[in-house]
Design a protein around this motif. Structure first.
Motif, PDB file in Angstrom:
ATOM      1  N   THR A   1       0.803  -1.224   0.000  1.00 53.33           N
ATOM      2  CA  THR A   1       0.000   0.000   0.000  1.00 53.33           C
ATOM      3  C   THR A   1       0.839   1.280   0.000  1.00 53.33           C
ATOM      4  O   THR A   1       0.298   2.363  -0.142  1.00 53.33           O
ATOM      5  N   VAL A   2       2.146   1.158   0.140  1.00 49.90           N
ATOM      6  CA  VAL A   2       3.039   2.322   0.193  1.00 49.90           C
ATOM      7  C   VAL A   2       3.249   2.872  -1.217  1.00 49.90           C
ATOM      8  O   VAL A   2       3.582   2.126  -2.139  1.00 49.90           O
ATOM      9  N   THR A   3       3.063   4.177  -1.387  1.00 47.66           N
ATOM     10  CA  THR A   3       3.283   4.821  -2.675  1.00 47.66           C
ATOM     11  C   THR A   3       4.753   4.720  -3.068  1.00 47.66           C
ATOM     12  O   THR A   3       5.630   4.961  -2.254  1.00 47.66           O
ATOM     13  N   ASN A   4       5.006   4.363  -4.305  1.00 44.70           N
ATOM     14  CA  ASN A   4       6.354   4.174  -4.868  1.00 44.70           C
ATOM     15  C   ASN A   4       7.122   3.026  -4.221  1.00 44.70           C
ATOM     16  O   ASN A   4       8.336   2.924  -4.394  1.00 44.70           O
ATOM     17  N   LEU A   5       6.447   2.192  -3.461  1.00 46.94           N
ATOM     18  CA  LEU A   5       7.016   0.977  -2.874  1.00 46.94           C
ATOM     19  C   LEU A   5       8.411   1.209  -2.288  1.00 46.94           C
ATOM     20  O   LEU A   5       8.616   2.125  -1.518  1.00 46.94           O
ATOM     21  N   ALA A   6       9.380   0.367  -2.632  1.00 49.81           N
ATOM     22  CA  ALA A   6      10.701   0.431  -1.994  1.00 49.81           C
ATOM     23  C   ALA A   6      11.450   1.722  -2.305  1.00 49.81           C
ATOM     24  O   ALA A   6      12.271   2.172  -1.509  1.00 49.81           O
ATOM     25  N   ALA A   7      11.163   2.350  -3.438  1.00 47.27           N
ATOM     26  CA  ALA A   7      11.846   3.608  -3.778  1.00 47.27           C
ATOM     27  C   ALA A   7      11.551   4.691  -2.746  1.00 47.27           C
ATOM     28  O   ALA A   7      12.385   5.552  -2.491  1.00 47.27           O
ATOM     29  N   SER A   8      10.388   4.626  -2.112  1.00 49.03           N
ATOM     30  CA  SER A   8      10.025   5.636  -1.112  1.00 49.03           C
ATOM     31  C   SER A   8      10.867   5.537   0.159  1.00 49.03           C
ATOM     32  O   SER A   8      10.948   6.482   0.930  1.00 49.03           O
ATOM     33  N   ALA A   9      11.507   4.402   0.378  1.00 49.75           N
ATOM     34  CA  ALA A   9      12.311   4.204   1.591  1.00 49.75           C
ATOM     35  C   ALA A   9      13.782   4.547   1.385  1.00 49.75           C
ATOM     36  O   ALA A   9      14.591   4.383   2.295  1.00 49.75           O
ATOM     37  N   VAL A  10      14.140   5.011   0.214  1.00 50.69           N
ATOM     38  CA  VAL A  10      15.522   5.391  -0.053  1.00 50.69           C
ATOM     39  C   VAL A  10      15.700   6.849   0.387  1.00 50.69           C
ATOM     40  O   VAL A  10      15.543   7.780  -0.382  1.00 50.69           O
ATOM     41  N   VAL A  11      16.004   6.995   1.667  1.00 56.37           N
ATOM     42  CA  VAL A  11      16.159   8.310   2.293  1.00 56.37           C
ATOM     43  C   VAL A  11      17.390   8.273   3.200  1.00 56.37           C
ATOM     44  O   VAL A  11      17.960   7.208   3.445  1.00 56.37           O
ATOM     45  N   THR A  12      17.756   9.405   3.731  1.00 59.76           N
ATOM     46  CA  THR A  12      18.959   9.537   4.549  1.00 59.76           C
ATOM     47  C   THR A  12      19.063   8.478   5.645  1.00 59.76           C
ATOM     48  O   THR A  12      20.073   7.825   5.791  1.00 59.76           O
ATOM     49  N   GLY A  13      18.029   8.275   6.431  1.00 57.76           N
ATOM     50  CA  GLY A  13      18.093   7.363   7.568  1.00 57.76           C
ATOM     51  C   GLY A  13      18.131   5.892   7.228  1.00 57.76           C
ATOM     52  O   GLY A  13      18.443   5.055   8.079  1.00 57.76           O
ATOM     53  N   THR A  14      17.831   5.543   5.979  1.00 49.87           N
ATOM     54  CA  THR A  14      17.846   4.133   5.581  1.00 49.87           C
ATOM     55  C   THR A  14      19.253   3.572   5.598  1.00 49.87           C
ATOM     56  O   THR A  14      19.469   2.414   5.886  1.00 49.87           O
ATOM     57  N   LEU A  15      20.222   4.401   5.295  1.00 50.06           N
ATOM     58  CA  LEU A  15      21.613   3.974   5.233  1.00 50.06           C
ATOM     59  C   LEU A  15      22.314   4.345   6.538  1.00 50.06           C
ATOM     60  O   LEU A  15      22.431   5.508   6.878  1.00 50.06           O
ATOM     61  N   ASN A  16      22.750   3.325   7.287  1.00 48.29           N
ATOM     62  CA  ASN A  16      23.418   3.540   8.565  1.00 48.29           C
ATOM     63  C   ASN A  16      24.738   2.772   8.544  1.00 48.29           C
ATOM     64  O   ASN A  16      24.755   1.553   8.718  1.00 48.29           O
ATOM     65  N   LEU A  17      25.827   3.482   8.350  1.00 53.44           N
ATOM     66  CA  LEU A  17      27.115   2.815   8.201  1.00 53.44           C
ATOM     67  C   LEU A  17      27.727   2.346   9.510  1.00 53.44           C
ATOM     68  O   LEU A  17      28.823   1.804   9.522  1.00 53.44           O
ATOM     69  N   ALA A  18      27.010   2.504  10.607  1.00 57.16           N
ATOM     70  CA  ALA A  18      27.455   1.900  11.867  1.00 57.16           C
ATOM     71  C   ALA A  18      27.145   0.407  11.855  1.00 57.16           C
ATOM     72  O   ALA A  18      27.731  -0.363  12.611  1.00 57.16           O
ATOM     73  N   ASN A  19      26.244  -0.022  10.975  1.00 56.28           N
ATOM     74  CA  ASN A  19      25.887  -1.435  10.832  1.00 56.28           C
ATOM     75  C   ASN A  19      26.682  -2.049   9.683  1.00 56.28           C
ATOM     76  O   ASN A  19      26.963  -1.383   8.691  1.00 56.28           O
ATOM     77  N   ALA A  20      27.027  -3.319   9.829  1.00 55.61           N
ATOM     78  CA  ALA A  20      27.886  -3.981   8.848  1.00 55.61           C
ATOM     79  C   ALA A  20      27.326  -3.942   7.431  1.00 55.61           C
ATOM     80  O   ALA A  20      28.059  -3.704   6.483  1.00 55.61           O
ATOM     81  N   ASN A  21      26.036  -4.147   7.234  1.00 50.08           N
ATOM     82  CA  ASN A  21      25.494  -4.126   5.879  1.00 50.08           C
ATOM     83  C   ASN A  21      24.934  -2.759   5.496  1.00 50.08           C
ATOM     84  O   ASN A  21      24.389  -2.592   4.422  1.00 50.08           O
ATOM     85  N   GLY A  22      25.059  -1.784   6.381  1.00 51.56           N
ATOM     86  CA  GLY A  22      24.613  -0.425   6.098  1.00 51.56           C
ATOM     87  C   GLY A  22      23.139  -0.181   6.300  1.00 51.56           C
ATOM     88  O   GLY A  22      22.632   0.900   6.040  1.00 51.56           O
ATOM     89  N   CYS A  23      22.401  -1.179   6.789  1.00 48.96           N
ATOM     90  CA  CYS A  23      20.947  -1.047   6.935  1.00 48.96           C
ATOM     91  C   CYS A  23      20.576  -0.276   8.187  1.00 48.96           C
ATOM     92  O   CYS A  23      21.052  -0.549   9.280  1.00 48.96           O
ATOM     93  N   GLY A  24      19.690   0.724   7.988  1.00 51.19           N
ATOM     94  CA  GLY A  24      19.211   1.513   9.108  1.00 51.19           C
ATOM     95  C   GLY A  24      17.725   1.334   9.369  1.00 51.19           C
ATOM     96  O   GLY A  24      17.173   1.997  10.232  1.00 51.19           O
ATOM     97  N   ILE A  25      17.068   0.421   8.616  1.00 50.24           N
ATOM     98  CA  ILE A  25      15.631   0.188   8.814  1.00 50.24           C
ATOM     99  C   ILE A  25      15.447  -0.869   9.900  1.00 50.24           C
ATOM    100  O   ILE A  25      16.038  -1.949   9.830  1.00 50.24           O
ATOM    101  N   THR A  26      14.656  -0.539  10.890  1.00 48.88           N
ATOM    102  CA  THR A  26      14.400  -1.509  11.957  1.00 48.88           C
ATOM    103  C   THR A  26      12.949  -1.932  12.023  1.00 48.88           C
ATOM    104  O   THR A  26      12.619  -2.943  12.622  1.00 48.88           O
ATOM    105  N   THR A  27      12.041  -1.144  11.427  1.00 53.72           N
ATOM    106  CA  THR A  27      10.627  -1.490  11.412  1.00 53.72           C
ATOM    107  C   THR A  27      10.095  -1.374   9.997  1.00 53.72           C
ATOM    108  O   THR A  27      10.766  -0.854   9.102  1.00 53.72           O
ATOM    109  N   THR A  28       8.896  -1.846   9.772  1.00 50.93           N
ATOM    110  CA  THR A  28       8.274  -1.766   8.460  1.00 50.93           C
ATOM    111  C   THR A  28       7.971  -0.322   8.119  1.00 50.93           C
ATOM    112  O   THR A  28       7.266   0.343   8.865  1.00 50.93           O
ATOM    113  N   PRO A  29       8.534   0.175   6.990  1.00 52.80           N
ATOM    114  CA  PRO A  29       8.271   1.579   6.601  1.00 52.80           C
ATOM    115  C   PRO A  29       6.839   1.778   6.162  1.00 52.80           C
ATOM    116  O   PRO A  29       6.192   0.892   5.720  1.00 52.80           O
TER     117      PRO A  29
END
Length: 151
Positions: free
Chosen positions: A123-151
């Motif tokens: 139901t999210v507009t633009n699907l996964a493209a909508s989650a490509v924002v500053t906070g999604t990328l977290n380089l403190a994590n090994a794979n760079g993922c900053g998402i912890t909950t369903t966007p």
């Protein structure tokens, strides 16, 4: 002889598909890397349905993680961003499609590209493209993922 010429013309069309994907020699969009997050294309961008070429310029004085300028092509329907953190010697990338349900991240810390977080709801507009924002990328994590909950 005519068959050989025709066959070589057809083969050259398939060998040069990169020219067609890039808009036939269009000038690449200039992107200057910065210390931190840089968006290449937002999920709501008007041109997300077309492939786009970029001429990426490294941070001045070769002070970033990326040392040299380069050109890249971003596929149609994809939003992407990168983060250059020279102070911690880290680089990462995030990408998602407006037709897909997963965001992918990768970093120089873990050396891998993997799905980031749970699948995006249909139901999210633009699907996964909508989650490509500053906070999604977290380089403190090994794979760079900053998402912890369903966007």
């Amino acid at each position: 002889m005519k068959k050989i010429i025709a066959a070589s013309l057809v083969a050259s069309l398939f060998a040069s598909t990169g020219v067609f994907a890039s808009g036939g020699g269009a000038t690449p969009t200039a992107k200057q890397l910065v210390p931190g997050y840089l968006e290449f294309r937002a999920g709501s961008a008007a041109n997300i349905n077309l492939a786009e070429q970029f001429a990426v310029t490294a941070i001045a004085g070769r002070t970033g993680f990326v040392k040299n300028n380069f050109e890249s092509t971003l596929s149609a329907n994809v939003a992407a961003g990168v983060s250059d953190l020279a102070a911690t010697n880290r680089f990462g990338a995030v990408a998602g499609s407006n037709k897909g349900y997963a965001v992918f991240t990768g970093s120089s810390v873990g050396g891998s590209v993997s799905q980031c977080g749970p699948q995006i709801l249909k139901t999210v507009t633009n699907l996964a493209a909508s989650a490509v924002v500053t906070g999604t990328l977290n380089l403190a994590n090994a794979n760079g993922c900053g998402i912890t909950t369903t966007p």
